[in-house]
Motif scaffolding. Structure first.
Motif, short mmCIF file in Angstrom:
data_model
loop_
_atom_site.label_atom_id
_atom_site.label_comp_id
_atom_site.label_asym_id
_atom_site.label_seq_id
_atom_site.Cartn_x
_atom_site.Cartn_y
_atom_site.Cartn_z
N VAL A 90 0.83 -1.20 0.00
CA VAL A 90 0.00 0.00 0.00
C VAL A 90 0.87 1.25 0.00
CG1 VAL A 90 -1.71 1.30 1.30
CG2 VAL A 90 -1.92 -1.17 1.12
N GLY A 91 2.01 1.20 0.72
CA GLY A 91 2.90 2.36 0.77
C GLY A 91 3.42 2.76 -0.59
N SER A 92 3.55 1.80 -1.49
CA SER A 92 4.02 2.11 -2.84
C SER A 92 3.00 2.94 -3.62
CB SER A 92 4.31 0.81 -3.60
OG SER A 92 3.12 0.08 -3.84
N LEU A 93 1.76 2.99 -3.11
CA LEU A 93 0.72 3.80 -3.76
C LEU A 93 0.78 5.25 -3.32
CD1 LEU A 93 -2.30 1.33 -3.39
CD2 LEU A 93 -0.75 1.56 -5.33
N GLY A 94 1.57 5.56 -2.28
CA GLY A 94 1.71 6.94 -1.83
C GLY A 94 1.33 7.13 -0.37
N ALA A 95 1.64 8.33 0.16
CA ALA A 95 1.40 8.62 1.57
C ALA A 95 -0.09 8.62 1.91
CB ALA A 95 2.01 9.97 1.94
N ASN A 96 -0.95 9.06 0.99
CA ASN A 96 -2.38 9.08 1.27
C ASN A 96 -2.93 7.67 1.50
OD1 ASN A 96 -2.43 11.81 1.04
ND2 ASN A 96 -3.94 11.91 -0.60
N ALA A 97 -2.44 6.71 0.72
CA ALA A 97 -2.91 5.33 0.88
C ALA A 97 -2.50 4.79 2.25
CB ALA A 97 -2.33 4.46 -0.23
N SER A 98 -1.24 5.05 2.64
CA SER A 98 -0.79 4.60 3.97
C SER A 98 -1.58 5.28 5.08
CB SER A 98 0.71 4.89 4.14
OG SER A 98 1.48 4.14 3.23
N ALA A 99 -1.85 6.57 4.89
CA ALA A 99 -2.57 7.33 5.92
C ALA A 99 -4.01 6.84 6.07
CB ALA A 99 -2.55 8.82 5.59
N SER A 100 -4.63 6.43 4.96
CA SER A 100 -6.02 5.98 5.03
C SER A 100 -6.15 4.72 5.88
CB SER A 100 -6.57 5.74 3.62
OG SER A 100 -5.87 4.69 2.98
N LEU A 107 -5.29 5.61 9.61
CA LEU A 107 -6.34 6.32 10.32
C LEU A 107 -7.25 5.36 11.08
CD1 LEU A 107 -7.71 9.12 10.76
CD2 LEU A 107 -9.16 8.58 8.79
N VAL A 108 -7.57 4.21 10.48
CA VAL A 108 -8.50 3.26 11.13
C VAL A 108 -7.77 2.10 11.80
CG1 VAL A 108 -10.37 3.83 9.54
CG2 VAL A 108 -8.80 1.96 8.97
N ILE A 124 -6.94 5.30 19.57
CA ILE A 124 -7.87 6.15 18.82
C ILE A 124 -7.71 7.60 19.26
CG2 ILE A 124 -10.31 6.67 18.43
CD1 ILE A 124 -10.83 3.63 18.69
N ALA A 125 -7.58 7.80 20.60
CA ALA A 125 -7.35 9.16 21.09
C ALA A 125 -6.03 9.71 20.56
CB ALA A 125 -7.35 9.15 22.62
N THR A 126 -5.02 8.84 20.49
CA THR A 126 -3.73 9.26 19.94
C THR A 126 -3.87 9.64 18.48
OG1 THR A 126 -2.55 7.79 21.47
CG2 THR A 126 -1.34 8.54 19.54
N THR A 127 -4.66 8.87 17.74
CA THR A 127 -4.91 9.20 16.34
C THR A 127 -5.56 10.57 16.21
OG1 THR A 127 -5.18 6.85 15.80
CG2 THR A 127 -6.07 8.44 14.22
N LYS A 128 -6.49 10.87 17.12
CA LYS A 128 -7.12 12.19 17.12
C LYS A 128 -6.11 13.28 17.40
CE LYS A 128 -11.09 13.21 17.47
NZ LYS A 128 -12.05 13.83 16.53
N ILE A 129 -5.14 12.98 18.28
CA ILE A 129 -4.10 13.97 18.59
C ILE A 129 -3.18 14.17 17.40
CG2 ILE A 129 -2.08 14.41 20.07
CD1 ILE A 129 -3.55 12.82 22.28
N PRO A 161 -14.08 7.37 9.76
CA PRO A 161 -12.99 8.29 9.41
C PRO A 161 -13.28 9.74 9.79
CG PRO A 161 -13.43 6.78 7.60
CD PRO A 161 -14.55 6.61 8.58
N VAL A 162 -14.57 10.12 9.76
CA VAL A 162 -14.94 11.47 10.16
C VAL A 162 -14.76 11.64 11.65
CG1 VAL A 162 -16.80 13.19 10.19
CG2 VAL A 162 -16.58 11.61 8.25
N TRP A 163 -15.21 10.62 12.43
CA TRP A 163 -15.05 10.67 13.88
C TRP A 163 -13.59 10.80 14.28
CZ3 TRP A 163 -18.51 5.79 15.09
CH2 TRP A 163 -19.86 6.11 14.80
N LEU A 164 -12.70 10.16 13.50
CA LEU A 164 -11.28 10.16 13.84
C LEU A 164 -10.56 11.40 13.33
CD1 LEU A 164 -10.46 6.40 13.15
CD2 LEU A 164 -10.79 7.50 15.36
N GLY A 165 -11.25 12.28 12.65
CA GLY A 165 -10.65 13.54 12.20
C GLY A 165 -9.79 13.40 10.97
N GLY A 166 -10.05 12.38 10.14
CA GLY A 166 -9.26 12.19 8.93
C GLY A 166 -9.56 13.24 7.89
N ALA A 167 -8.56 13.58 7.08
CA ALA A 167 -8.73 14.54 6.00
C ALA A 167 -9.69 13.99 4.95
CB ALA A 167 -7.39 14.87 5.36
N ALA A 168 -10.36 14.89 4.25
CA ALA A 168 -11.38 14.48 3.29
C ALA A 168 -10.82 13.57 2.20
CB ALA A 168 -12.03 15.72 2.67
N ASP A 169 -9.55 13.77 1.82
CA ASP A 169 -9.00 13.00 0.69
C ASP A 169 -8.63 11.57 1.06
OD1 ASP A 169 -6.97 13.83 2.33
OD2 ASP A 169 -5.59 14.37 0.71
#
Length: 473
Positions: A51-61, A64-65, A282-287, A129-137
């Protein structure tokens, strides 16, 4: 069969009298469990690298969860432990018939638990993902990943439960082999589902590799399929081929109050412990989420990289659960004490060596996980800070496994609650605004050191030795 027989024969014959023989017994049961844990981490590395080879957004998605997936996986493990620890005590006491009845009750209750977990997971997959404060993208991929993960929860519950029962019966080899094979299945399924059809050059040869091109969702489906194949094999080998728990050898399907209450006494505190730990994640993810995509990706990949260091501790902790549980079932408190201490010593030594290797090779580890230099630089810095805490983390992991074998789960859960929320989260809130992601990992390092000391105190005070888990007479 050999693992169970050798352990019980050694317990009953008094063979395990010398330090060296007891340590060999700990190592003998630990090695398959360590290999199983490491294989699961290798699978995470495979997923992260693909997944990391697809870019930072893929890893972040996925990152996030990740904490929420750990929460649900932890609940699966807690459910199985409530029954498998009883298996260890009953087999240690030579009551295989009652152990098979416990297995049958576990299968009935597990079917209901699996449906409940699946329903809750599917229900929250959209807004999570919304609850966790993830970016829209990254919300779409994160939601899709968690939805597929939730659909595979019945398989995950089956794998955890059946594997735990095989291990507590003394059979470490079977679940270890199946978990290792799961890595191979994951590679196969991921390679077919994550990437589109491509042509690979091998010297003068060109090889066409077909793929679905599903990206992050493909990674989730690949892992779910690997989970399903492994769970099916685990269920078959437990219920049909296990020498001690084979359902064809008899047993009762009647739900018994004592069995269910004991499972609740063991499993509920353990489940709450996972809620506490994963709630903190999860709280750490929010931070971390407001710190940006690079920080989220570096944190997620850093946790994956660190897990290669601490998973041997979980393997040794699993062996400690079996040895302590069977020793107490056989009425050998002296052996239970010895196995608990030797297991902890072995865990601290192994994870200390792993920590040194992790500190030295952190750049190479991150290079395997992502091509993004910004994620690599930040992740390596965090990983090297965390290496300081690994010996203490080992103590907490293996001590918890030993205490679990005695059915002592409530006090360790309270220790985790106070340590994680009172120290880690509080310190993270204070340090993150000033030091960013590094501040969060400094807080984690300090908390793990404190937690390790608290678990060692609990182990050496030995109140757990005098608990009456169930009547085996």
């Amino acid at each position: 069969m050999g693992g169970t027989e050798q352990t019980l024969d050694a317990l009953n014959s008094g063979e395990l009298q010398s330090f060296s023989r007891r340590m060999r017994q700990v190592v003998r049961l630990s090695i398959p469990a360590i290999l199983a844990e490491v294989s699961s981490i290798v699978m995470q590395y495979i997923d992260a690298a693909m997944v990391g080879s697809l870019g930072a957004n893929a890893s972040a998605s996925i990152g996030l969860v990740a904490s929420t997936t750990w929460l649900f996986s932890g609940l699966c493990m807690a459910f199985g432990t409530g029954f498998s620890v009883q298996i260890a005590h009953l087999i240690g006491a030579g009551l295989a018939q009652r152990a098979r009845s416990v297995l049958r009750q576990c299968l009935l209750v597990g079917a209901v638990a699996a449906v409940l977990l699946l329903t809750v997971g599917v229900w929250i997959s959209g807004p999570l993902p919304v609850w966790l404060g993830g970016a829209a993208d990254i919300r779409g991929d994160a939601s899709g990943y968690f939805l597929v993960f939730s659909l595979a929860l019945p398989a995950a519950l089956t794998r955890h439960t059946c594997g735990g029962m095989l291990q507590c019966s003394g059979d470490m080899r079977t679940p270890s082999c199946l978990n290792a094979a799961m890595c191979l299945w994951d590679v196969v399924f991921n390679s077919l589902l994550i990437f589109p059809t491509r042509v690979v050059s091998l010297g003068d040869w060109e090889l066409t590799i077909y793929g679905a091109g599903l990206g992050v969702t493909g990674a989730a489906i690949g892992t779910a399929l690997a989970e399903l194949v492994t769970a099916s094999g685990m269920l078959y080998l437990l219920c049909v081929r296990s020498p001690s728990l084979n359902l064809r050898l008899g047993g009762s399907w009647k739900l018994e109050k004592d069995c269910l209450w004991t499972a609740v006494r063991i499993g509920i505190p353990l489940g709450l412990e996972h809620v506490v730990l994963c709630g903190a994640q999860i709280a750490t993810t929010k931070i971390i989420a407001p710190l940006g995509t690079i920080a989220i990706a570096a944190n997620a990949l850093g946790v994956t990289a660190e897990s290669l260091c601490y998973m041997p501790g979980y393997g040794i902790g699993t062996a400690a659960t079996t040895l302590v549980g069977q020793s107490l079932g056989a009425g050998r408190k002296d052996l239970a004490r010895s196995f608990a201490r030797l297991s902890t010593l072995l865990g601290v030594v192994v994870m200390s060596v792993s920590a040194v290797l992790m500190f030295v090779f952190a750049p190479q580890m991150f290079a395997l996980l992502t091509p993004d230099p910004r994620v690599q630089e930040l992740g390596v810095l965090c990983l090297r800070v965390e290496a300081i805490a690994e010996p203490f983390y080992a103590a907490s992991i293996v001590c918890a496994g030993a205490l679990r074998g005695a059915g002592d789960t409530m006090v360790p859960s309270l220790v985790n609650l106070v340590s994680v929320w009172g120290v880690r989260i509080t310190a993270s809130v204070l340090l993150a605004p000033r030091f960013g992601l590094l501040g969060v990992w400094i807080a984690m390092c300090g908390e793990l050191c404190i937690r390790g000391v608290l678990f060692l105190v609990r182990l050496f005070r030995e109140r757990w030795l005098h608990r009456e888990l169930l009547h085996t007479g």
